[in-house]
Design a protein around this motif. Structure first.
Motif, PDB file in Angstrom:
ATOM      1  N   ILE A  10       0.829  -1.197   0.000  1.00 36.18           N
ATOM      2  CA  ILE A  10       0.000   0.000   0.000  1.00 36.18           C
ATOM      3  C   ILE A  10       0.864   1.248   0.000  1.00 36.18           C
ATOM      4  O   ILE A  10       0.530   2.247  -0.637  1.00 36.18           O
ATOM      5  CB  ILE A  10      -1.003  -0.002   1.186  1.00 36.18           C
ATOM      6  N   GLU A  11       2.030   1.195   0.671  1.00 39.51           N
ATOM      7  CA  GLU A  11       2.880   2.390   0.687  1.00 39.51           C
ATOM      8  C   GLU A  11       3.451   2.708  -0.687  1.00 39.51           C
ATOM      9  O   GLU A  11       3.596   3.875  -1.049  1.00 39.51           O
ATOM     10  CB  GLU A  11       4.025   2.218   1.708  1.00 39.51           C
ATOM     11  N   THR A  12       3.766   1.685  -1.449  1.00 41.12           N
ATOM     12  CA  THR A  12       4.364   1.955  -2.759  1.00 41.12           C
ATOM     13  C   THR A  12       3.318   2.204  -3.842  1.00 41.12           C
ATOM     14  O   THR A  12       3.584   2.886  -4.822  1.00 41.12           O
ATOM     15  CB  THR A  12       5.284   0.795  -3.201  1.00 41.12           C
ATOM     16  N   SER A  13       2.126   1.669  -3.662  1.00 41.01           N
ATOM     17  CA  SER A  13       1.103   1.878  -4.690  1.00 41.01           C
ATOM     18  C   SER A  13       0.254   3.114  -4.411  1.00 41.01           C
ATOM     19  O   SER A  13      -0.485   3.576  -5.284  1.00 41.01           O
ATOM     20  CB  SER A  13       0.199   0.641  -4.801  1.00 41.01           C
ATOM     21  N   PHE A  14       0.389   3.654  -3.218  1.00 42.29           N
ATOM     22  CA  PHE A  14      -0.433   4.794  -2.803  1.00 42.29           C
ATOM     23  C   PHE A  14      -0.309   5.975  -3.775  1.00 42.29           C
ATOM     24  O   PHE A  14      -1.314   6.441  -4.335  1.00 42.29           O
ATOM     25  CB  PHE A  14      -0.015   5.220  -1.386  1.00 42.29           C
ATOM     26  N   ALA A  15       0.919   6.441  -3.982  1.00 47.02           N
ATOM     27  CA  ALA A  15       1.114   7.618  -4.839  1.00 47.02           C
ATOM     28  C   ALA A  15       0.664   7.367  -6.286  1.00 47.02           C
ATOM     29  O   ALA A  15      -0.078   8.183  -6.849  1.00 47.02           O
ATOM     30  CB  ALA A  15       2.566   8.084  -4.788  1.00 47.02           C
ATOM     31  N   PRO A  16       1.077   6.248  -6.902  1.00 47.26           N
ATOM     32  CA  PRO A  16       0.625   6.014  -8.276  1.00 47.26           C
ATOM     33  C   PRO A  16      -0.895   5.938  -8.415  1.00 47.26           C
ATOM     34  O   PRO A  16      -1.458   6.446  -9.396  1.00 47.26           O
ATOM     35  CB  PRO A  16       1.274   4.670  -8.631  1.00 47.26           C
ATOM     36  N   ILE A  17      -1.549   5.349  -7.443  1.00 49.21           N
ATOM     37  CA  ILE A  17      -3.015   5.266  -7.506  1.00 49.21           C
ATOM     38  C   ILE A  17      -3.622   6.666  -7.492  1.00 49.21           C
ATOM     39  O   ILE A  17      -4.536   6.981  -8.270  1.00 49.21           O
ATOM     40  CB  ILE A  17      -3.563   4.427  -6.332  1.00 49.21           C
ATOM     41  N   LEU A  18      -3.106   7.534  -6.614  1.00 47.21           N
ATOM     42  CA  LEU A  18      -3.655   8.895  -6.537  1.00 47.21           C
ATOM     43  C   LEU A  18      -3.322   9.692  -7.800  1.00 47.21           C
ATOM     44  O   LEU A  18      -4.150  10.481  -8.272  1.00 47.21           O
ATOM     45  CB  LEU A  18      -3.126   9.610  -5.289  1.00 47.21           C
ATOM     46  N   GLU A  19      -2.136   9.505  -8.322  1.00 49.57           N
ATOM     47  CA  GLU A  19      -1.785  10.222  -9.557  1.00 49.57           C
ATOM     48  C   GLU A  19      -2.719   9.803 -10.695  1.00 49.57           C
ATOM     49  O   GLU A  19      -3.147  10.623 -11.502  1.00 49.57           O
ATOM     50  CB  GLU A  19      -0.315   9.964  -9.926  1.00 49.57           C
ATOM     51  N   GLN A  20      -3.015   8.522 -10.752  1.00 50.02           N
ATOM     52  CA  GLN A  20      -3.941   8.020 -11.772  1.00 50.02           C
ATOM     53  C   GLN A  20      -5.335   8.623 -11.564  1.00 50.02           C
ATOM     54  O   GLN A  20      -5.979   9.105 -12.502  1.00 50.02           O
ATOM     55  CB  GLN A  20      -4.000   6.481 -11.700  1.00 50.02           C
ATOM     56  N   TRP A  21      -5.779   8.592 -10.316  1.00 49.36           N
ATOM     57  CA  TRP A  21      -7.091   9.157 -10.000  1.00 49.36           C
ATOM     58  C   TRP A  21      -7.142  10.631 -10.414  1.00 49.36           C
ATOM     59  O   TRP A  21      -8.121  11.105 -11.002  1.00 49.36           O
ATOM     60  CB  TRP A  21      -7.365   9.013  -8.500  1.00 49.36           C
ATOM     61  N   TYR A  22      -6.052  11.345 -10.113  1.00 45.38           N
ATOM     62  CA  TYR A  22      -5.990  12.783 -10.382  1.00 45.38           C
ATOM     63  C   TYR A  22      -6.089  13.079 -11.879  1.00 45.38           C
ATOM     64  O   TYR A  22      -6.734  14.046 -12.295  1.00 45.38           O
ATOM     65  CB  TYR A  22      -4.688  13.340  -9.810  1.00 45.38           C
ATOM     66  N   SER A  23      -5.458  12.243 -12.682  1.00 47.69           N
ATOM     67  CA  SER A  23      -5.464  12.486 -14.128  1.00 47.69           C
ATOM     68  C   SER A  23      -6.885  12.462 -14.679  1.00 47.69           C
ATOM     69  O   SER A  23      -7.172  13.082 -15.693  1.00 47.69           O
ATOM     70  CB  SER A  23      -4.598  11.445 -14.847  1.00 47.69           C
ATOM     71  N   VAL A  24      -7.764  11.778 -13.984  1.00 49.80           N
ATOM     72  CA  VAL A  24      -9.156  11.688 -14.436  1.00 49.80           C
ATOM     73  C   VAL A  24     -10.028  12.783 -13.818  1.00 49.80           C
ATOM     74  O   VAL A  24     -10.906  13.326 -14.478  1.00 49.80           O
ATOM     75  CB  VAL A  24      -9.744  10.302 -14.080  1.00 49.80           C
ATOM     76  N   HIS A  25      -9.771  13.099 -12.546  1.00 49.32           N
ATOM     77  CA  HIS A  25     -10.734  13.906 -11.787  1.00 49.32           C
ATOM     78  C   HIS A  25     -10.310  15.337 -11.496  1.00 49.32           C
ATOM     79  O   HIS A  25     -11.069  16.093 -10.894  1.00 49.32           O
ATOM     80  CB  HIS A  25     -11.042  13.212 -10.458  1.00 49.32           C
ATOM     81  N   LYS A  26      -9.116  15.731 -11.902  1.00 50.25           N
ATOM     82  CA  LYS A  26      -8.642  17.059 -11.480  1.00 50.25           C
ATOM     83  C   LYS A  26      -9.510  18.176 -12.042  1.00 50.25           C
ATOM     84  O   LYS A  26     -10.011  18.108 -13.164  1.00 50.25           O
ATOM     85  CB  LYS A  26      -7.194  17.256 -11.900  1.00 50.25           C
TER      86      LYS A  26
END
Length: 362
Positions: A10-26
């Motif tokens: 979870i610590e290593t996938s946390f940032a990539p997951i949020l970056e992916q989410w951000y690319s869609v929802h920003k």
DNA sequence: AAGCCGGGGTC
DNA sequence: GACCCAGGCTT
């Protein structure tokens, strides 16, 4: 999967997951179209303790009025404050002006470009320094704002009170680890704040559509509404104590405080507590046993008043010293006992009581 | 570590 | 009415 590897995942996938989410929802916000440190700084200061919707029109007006840091440096401070009117926290505007002049005059217009140097500027604390360093210069330093506290507390199930210094260190250390796995520090910092602002919201987080759901301790344990833990500053409670000090044959009547209240197990005198400044004696609030004693005695001098400040209470005390005959009739009110002055010296007492006694007997 | 600074939105 | 907001400074 064991605990350690699970946590690492979870610590290593946390940032990539949020970056992916951000690319869609920003959201499309004006300060996201620039890497000019001046404009980013301006937007960050405006947004301190301020919602995006409220700050946005101010940002537009400031950019129009002062296109560069040099323009801001030359601004008339009254005019600047007028533009700031309605935003609150007006020291932000004064610090803005001061830092603009410093950058323009002392740094020859070159904005500080590292986290450490940014921190030295007036009005730039750890959050704003990290924001400018990452957004404008790509430095890998994590922003830790109210959104980040909330998201991290929930995902990692952190129960520490976020208002304490130790908790701030805990969150900063975790944020530092998490940003190491980010593809792009600037995007990740924007992402976690955006995620906190519009998805992992304070009141109604959208856990059912959350990309972190499977790794979120709060969701998995149903505690998303309890986190983050934030101590509410207790308002100082006002209390009014009227003490009756019964004296007979050189002894005073004291009792041990037993109730679950301040000064538990310490000794004080006969106490009447009232809701406000009313005078307990004159208002005849005395229970039977105390009234009986008072009627046999004489008031020794004027009442003494003092105030005791506790962290969470302000106690206004009024002391009446009452001299009784050698053998008063009737019994003492519950829990009161006669003590000599020497005995009283050895009893544990609140400072309020000790001060009164010293005042009385020197 | 705690107090202070502020206006506004939200539930 | 309480809580919170892309916090920081002072004491």
């Amino acid at each position: 999967m064991n605990w350690l590897s699970d946590l690492n995942t979870i610590e290593t996938s946390f940032a990539p997951i949020l970056e992916q989410w951000y690319s869609v929802h920003k959201r499309d916000l004006p300060w996201r179209h620039t890497r000019d440190p001046y404009r980013i700084w301006l937007s960050e200061v405006i947004l301190q303790q301020t919602r995006v919707a409220q700050g946005k029109p101010y940002y537009e007006r400031f950019v129009d009025a002062y296109a560069t840091v040099a323009d801001l440096a030359q601004a008339d401070e009254r005019e600047l404050l007028r533009l700031w009117q309605g935003l609150g926290y007006y020291s932000r505007a004064r610090n803005l002006h001061q830092t603009a002049r410093y950058v323009t005059l002392q740094l020859e217009g070159k904005f500080p470009d590292t986290y450490q140097d940014l921190l030295k500027m007036k009005g730039i604390g750890s959050y704003t320094a990290a924001a400018i360093a990452s957004f404008a210069f790509g430095e890998r330093v994590p922003v830790v704002d109210g959104n980040v506290y909330r998201v991290l507390a929930r995902v990692f199930g952190i129960e520490e009170d976020i208002t304490t210094t130790t908790a701030k260190k805990t969150f900063a250390a975790l944020a530092n680890r998490l940003i190491q796995s980010a593809d792009d520090p600037a995007t990740y910092n924007q992402a976690i704040m955006e995620f906190g602002a519009i998805h992992c919201t304070p009141v109604a987080p959208d856990c059912l559509l959350c990309p972190l759901q499977q790794g979120c301790v709060a969701y998995l344990t149903g505690r998303q509404h309890q986190l983050p833990v934030k101590a509410k500053k207790a308002p100082v409670r006002e209390r009014f104590f009227t003490y009756l000090i019964f004296r007979s044959k050189g002894k005073l009547a004291l009792r041990e405080r037993k109730a679950k209240d301040v000064w538990q197990n310490l000794h004080d005198f006969y106490l009447l507590e009232t809701e406000d400044h009313q005078d307990a004696l004159q208002d005849l609030l005395l229970p039977e046993a105390a009234l009986n004693l008072v009627q046999q005695g004489v008031m020794a001098g004027l009442p003494v008043e003092s105030v005791q400040l506790l962290s969470h209470q302000r106690i206004r005390a009024k002391f009446y010293l009452i001299d009784l005959p050698d053998e008063p009739t009737g019994s003492l009110p519950t829990d009161l006992h006669w003590f000599t002055i020497d005995e009283i010296n050895d009893l544990p007492k609140p400072v309020l009581i000790t001060n009164y006694l010293e005042n009385l007997f020197g």
